[in-house]
Design an enzyme around this catalytic site. Structure first.
Site, PDB file in Angstrom:
ATOM      1  N   GLU A  41      12.299   4.729  -0.294  1.00  0.00           N
ATOM      2  CA  GLU A  41      11.071   3.944  -0.143  1.00  0.00           C
ATOM      3  C   GLU A  41      10.718   3.299  -1.484  1.00  0.00           C
ATOM      4  O   GLU A  41      10.713   3.969  -2.508  1.00  0.00           O
ATOM      5  CB  GLU A  41       9.945   4.870   0.351  1.00  0.00           C
ATOM      6  CG  GLU A  41       8.541   4.324   0.234  1.00  0.00           C
ATOM      7  CD  GLU A  41       8.296   2.990   0.960  1.00  0.00           C
ATOM      8  OE1 GLU A  41       8.711   2.833   2.113  1.00  0.00           O
ATOM      9  OE2 GLU A  41       7.672   2.098   0.320  1.00  0.00           O
ATOM     10  N   ALA A  54      -2.527   2.139  17.477  1.00  0.00           N
ATOM     11  CA  ALA A  54      -2.546   2.849  18.761  1.00  0.00           C
ATOM     12  C   ALA A  54      -1.129   2.932  19.312  1.00  0.00           C
ATOM     13  O   ALA A  54      -0.320   2.014  19.111  1.00  0.00           O
ATOM     14  CB  ALA A  54      -3.445   2.115  19.748  1.00  0.00           C
ATOM     15  N   ARG A 129      -3.624   4.957  10.397  1.00  0.00           N
ATOM     16  CA  ARG A 129      -2.223   4.903   9.956  1.00  0.00           C
ATOM     17  C   ARG A 129      -1.945   5.852   8.803  1.00  0.00           C
ATOM     18  O   ARG A 129      -0.937   6.541   8.779  1.00  0.00           O
ATOM     19  CB  ARG A 129      -1.897   3.516   9.415  1.00  0.00           C
ATOM     20  CG  ARG A 129      -1.756   2.484  10.435  1.00  0.00           C
ATOM     21  CD  ARG A 129      -1.735   1.138   9.755  1.00  0.00           C
ATOM     22  NE  ARG A 129      -1.676   0.125  10.773  1.00  0.00           N
ATOM     23  CZ  ARG A 129      -0.566  -0.479  11.163  1.00  0.00           C
ATOM     24  NH1 ARG A 129       0.580  -0.221  10.593  1.00  0.00           N
ATOM     25  NH2 ARG A 129      -0.586  -1.362  12.118  1.00  0.00           N
ATOM     26  N   ARG A 211      -9.435  -6.904   9.069  1.00  0.00           N
ATOM     27  CA  ARG A 211      -9.526  -5.574   9.683  1.00  0.00           C
ATOM     28  C   ARG A 211     -10.538  -4.705   8.956  1.00  0.00           C
ATOM     29  O   ARG A 211     -10.655  -4.790   7.732  1.00  0.00           O
ATOM     30  CB  ARG A 211      -8.200  -4.834   9.594  1.00  0.00           C
ATOM     31  CG  ARG A 211      -6.979  -5.651   9.820  1.00  0.00           C
ATOM     32  CD  ARG A 211      -5.836  -4.721  10.076  1.00  0.00           C
ATOM     33  NE  ARG A 211      -4.726  -4.983   9.195  1.00  0.00           N
ATOM     34  CZ  ARG A 211      -3.554  -4.385   9.294  1.00  0.00           C
ATOM     35  NH1 ARG A 211      -3.353  -3.464  10.194  1.00  0.00           N
ATOM     36  NH2 ARG A 211      -2.577  -4.675   8.471  1.00  0.00           N
ATOM     37  N   TYR A 244     -11.222  -0.272  18.950  1.00  0.00           N
ATOM     38  CA  TYR A 244     -11.045   0.976  19.700  1.00  0.00           C
ATOM     39  C   TYR A 244     -11.394   2.146  18.785  1.00  0.00           C
ATOM     40  O   TYR A 244     -11.335   2.007  17.555  1.00  0.00           O
ATOM     41  CB  TYR A 244      -9.620   1.099  20.273  1.00  0.00           C
ATOM     42  CG  TYR A 244      -8.494   0.894  19.279  1.00  0.00           C
ATOM     43  CD1 TYR A 244      -8.044   1.930  18.474  1.00  0.00           C
ATOM     44  CD2 TYR A 244      -7.869  -0.347  19.152  1.00  0.00           C
ATOM     45  CE1 TYR A 244      -7.003   1.734  17.568  1.00  0.00           C
ATOM     46  CE2 TYR A 244      -6.840  -0.554  18.247  1.00  0.00           C
ATOM     47  CZ  TYR A 244      -6.406   0.507  17.467  1.00  0.00           C
ATOM     48  OH  TYR A 244      -5.379   0.306  16.565  1.00  0.00           O
ATOM     49  N   ASP A 327      10.260  -3.100  12.448  1.00  0.00           N
ATOM     50  CA  ASP A 327       9.853  -4.454  12.083  1.00  0.00           C
ATOM     51  C   ASP A 327      10.952  -5.211  11.339  1.00  0.00           C
ATOM     52  O   ASP A 327      10.982  -6.442  11.373  1.00  0.00           O
ATOM     53  CB  ASP A 327       8.597  -4.412  11.186  1.00  0.00           C
ATOM     54  CG  ASP A 327       7.312  -4.384  12.006  1.00  0.00           C
ATOM     55  OD1 ASP A 327       7.392  -4.054  13.201  1.00  0.00           O
ATOM     56  OD2 ASP A 327       6.240  -4.681  11.447  1.00  0.00           O
ATOM     57  N   ALA A 340       4.932  -1.013  16.625  1.00  0.00           N
ATOM     58  CA  ALA A 340       5.420   0.303  16.200  1.00  0.00           C
ATOM     59  C   ALA A 340       5.982   1.070  17.402  1.00  0.00           C
ATOM     60  O   ALA A 340       6.979   1.790  17.274  1.00  0.00           O
ATOM     61  CB  ALA A 340       4.301   1.086  15.533  1.00  0.00           C
TER      62      ALA A 340
END
Ligand code: FAD
Length: 451
Positions: A41, A54, A129, A211, A244, A327, A340
């Protein structure tokens, strides 16, 4: 290298590039099947943003197949159904509501419910997340994930030799195969498809997103109790707002999407500084409920340009022993909320294949190179069309949400004809036959192995 050595022989050694949700889920599944794996990473540590995500019930069932520990991580990270189910009706729904019009003088907050689809019991679960990734990383034994490793080059030697990975810090690693889970700006995709190929890079969808997370008590004041506690998509001309509940229902995740006819100034930088004023302008004149939610966004916030891989989809996901998933292979705009989820399906397909690769190498004496190439060829054949369909479909559904007709009562019936198609598209995502995919995957690999 972590991953248990199997009786009868060594496991193939896999490098996953990218420790996002898909890379880590894939690593967990490979370890469970005794496939040796390391994750590289680029970031200093795990740095998912605190926005919500979600998962469909179907994707959660795929996680269960990959390793039940993934579902435990999801649930311990505060995932909740996106509807506030009760005994009379415990199911989750997708709800589209008229976000624009004010239809009743006596009740300006009234919003017409346009359409609802039943996603079943716990049909969706929303979480933060960062909390999910943190819980997921704890499932992986120490030493598997290495941070501060940004992939620069992949050198594939001839024949049976290992593949060399070169990182920006100058270090090298040798493995049998590489899976690029390095996201929308994937370096692995660029290496496979070639620099300068438009399919190597994402393109602007002409939508921007803002967001935020809003405490539940404030969301209830803005929307009302029912709307705040249940997923809703407020649609209208050239924009929409989705929210949500997340974080054990203590907050709602809210995202505003706005159409943008202009080009995005910088393909390399998908996030720019934005402000609440931008969305206040976009939602001016909308129903007061929507404007109340917009008022709860921070004054200064990031503006996310939505990019995807639709304009130039990758013609293949594999090249020899190198492969793309998540992705990196099929970055989608987020309007189905399933990018996802589709990456989780990829991970299930790949863990199924790589278990077979170890068996072929150990029991049938197939070379690692051959077995891995056949596995990735099978992955490409099984996964490419479905995952690229999602990218296409996501753009189409956003066009439905942003129809200018929502502002014109004489055109409402026309605008509403989109819902039948929205239902079909949602069902294709929710009712995916993953058991059928596993069977097809095993058969596809066996057929290729048999020649
Ligand atoms: P990423 O999460 O992008 O991870 C890639 C990782 O690779 C990163 O950690 C990155 O640092 C690392 N990396 C990159 N380059 C290198 C390199 N050269 N070397 C080493 N490491 C590298 N999907 C859903 O299913 N449900 C939703 O509700 C949902 N909502 C969304 C809302 C929004 C606003 C957006 C934008 C997307 C949404 N999605 C949703 C899609 C979802 O976020 C993505 O599909 C998912 O995060 C992809 O995971 P990934 O692991 O493939 O890639």
């Amino acid at each position: 290298m972590p991953g248990t050595v199997l009786e009868g022989g060594e496991s193939v050694e896999i490098a996953i590039i990218g420790g996002g949700i898909v890379g880590v889920i894939l690593a967990v599944g490979l370890l469970r099947r005794n496939v040796k794996v390391r994750v590289f990473e680029q970031a200093q540590g795990f740095r998912e943003i605190g926005a919500g995500i979600a998962f469909t019930a179907n994707a959660i069932r795929c996680m269960e197949q990959i390793d039940p520990a993934i579902v435990t991580a999801l649930r311990t990270s505060g995932s909740v159904p996106t509807s506030d189910g009760n005994e009379d009706d415990p199911n989750d729904y997708l709800r589209w509501i008229d976000g624009y019009n004010q239809l009743r003088e006596d009740d300006p907050y009234y919003q017409r419910m346009l359409y609802k689809i039943d996603a079943g019991y716990r049909g969706f679960e929303g979480c933060r997340r960062d909390q999910f990734l943190e819980a997921l990383v704890k499932v992986v034994p120490p030493g598997v994930i290495e941070c501060k490793k940004r992939l620069e080059k992949i050198e594939e030697q001839e024949q049976e030799k290992k593949i060399s990975l070169k990182f920006v810090d100058g270090t090298m690693v040798e493995v049998d195969a590489v899976i690029g889970c390095d996201g929308i700006k994937s370096r692995v995709r660029e290496i496979i498809l070639g620099g300068g190929n438009p399919a190597s890079y994402p393109h602007y969808t002409h939508k921007v997103a803002y967001r935020t997370l809003i405490p539940m008590d404030e969301a209830i004041k803005a929307l009302d109790d029912y709307k705040a506690k249940n997923q809703h998509i407020h649609i209208g001309p050239n924009a929409h707002l989705i929210h949500y509940p997340v974080a054990g229902r203590k907050m709602i995740n809210a995202t505003a999407f706005v159409s943008d006819p202009n080009p995005w100034p910088n393909d390399k930088q998908m996030v720019a500084p934005g402000s609440r004023e931008d969305i206040e302008t976009a939602f001016a004149g909308w129903n007061p409920c929507v404007r109340n939610v917009v008022n709860l966004f921070p004054k200064k916030l990031d503006k996310w340009a939505v990019f995807d891989l639709w304009d130039y989809p990758a013609p293949y996901y594999n090249k020899g022993r190198i492969c793309l998933a998540g992705d990196a292979a099929h970055a989608s705009s987020p309007h189905h909320g399933a990018g996802a989820c589709t990456g989780v399906e990829d991970a299930l397909c790949l863990v199924t294949l790589l278990k077979q690769v170890n068996l072929s190498v150990q029991e049938s004496g197939l070379s690692k190179r051959k077995a891995l190439s056949l596995a990735f060829e099978t992955f490409n054949a099984i996964r490419r069309t479905r995952s690229q369909w999602l990218v296409n479909s996501s753009r189409r559904v956003c066009d439905f949400y942003h129809q200018p007709e929502w502002a014109n009562p004489a055109k409402w019936v026309k605008a509403e004809t989109c819902f039948e198609e929205l239902k079909d598209r949602s069902y294709k995502i929710w009712h995916f036959d993953y058991e059928g995919m596993i069977k097809e995957t095993l058969k596809g690999y066996a057929d290729r192995e048999a020649g």
